[in-house]
Structures are given as C-alpha cells and as structure tokens.
Design a protein around this motif. Sequence first.
Motif: not given
Length: 52
Positions: A9-11, A16-17, A38-40, A46-47
């Motif tokens: 999810a970070i990379l 990740g989703v 990228y941040i959204p 993560v959410w």
Amino acid sequence: MDIVRLIFAILLPPVGVFLQVGFSGAFFLNILLTILGYIPGIIHAVWIIAKR
C-alpha cells in the motif's frame, strides 16, 4: 499478511488494494487517486486495508 499488504500500500497503492479486495470499485478508485496524486492513493489503500 496484513504487513505485506501495508508495504504494498505504501510502495504501490493499487497492488495493496488489489490484494485486499480484488477487482472491485475500490481498486479502480485507488488507481484514479494514485494517478491524481500519490499521497491520496496511499491514504485510500491504507484505509481499505485497515477497514477490513
């Protein structure tokens, strides 16, 4: 397995989703958010992982 999903999810947020929900609306929304910024995409990924 959640640790692996969070690392993805970070990379690479869409990966990740995808590992969490597969091909669903959340996956395509995350691709859109990642393209727009990228941040959204990271926040959404993560959410999604933390929610389930």
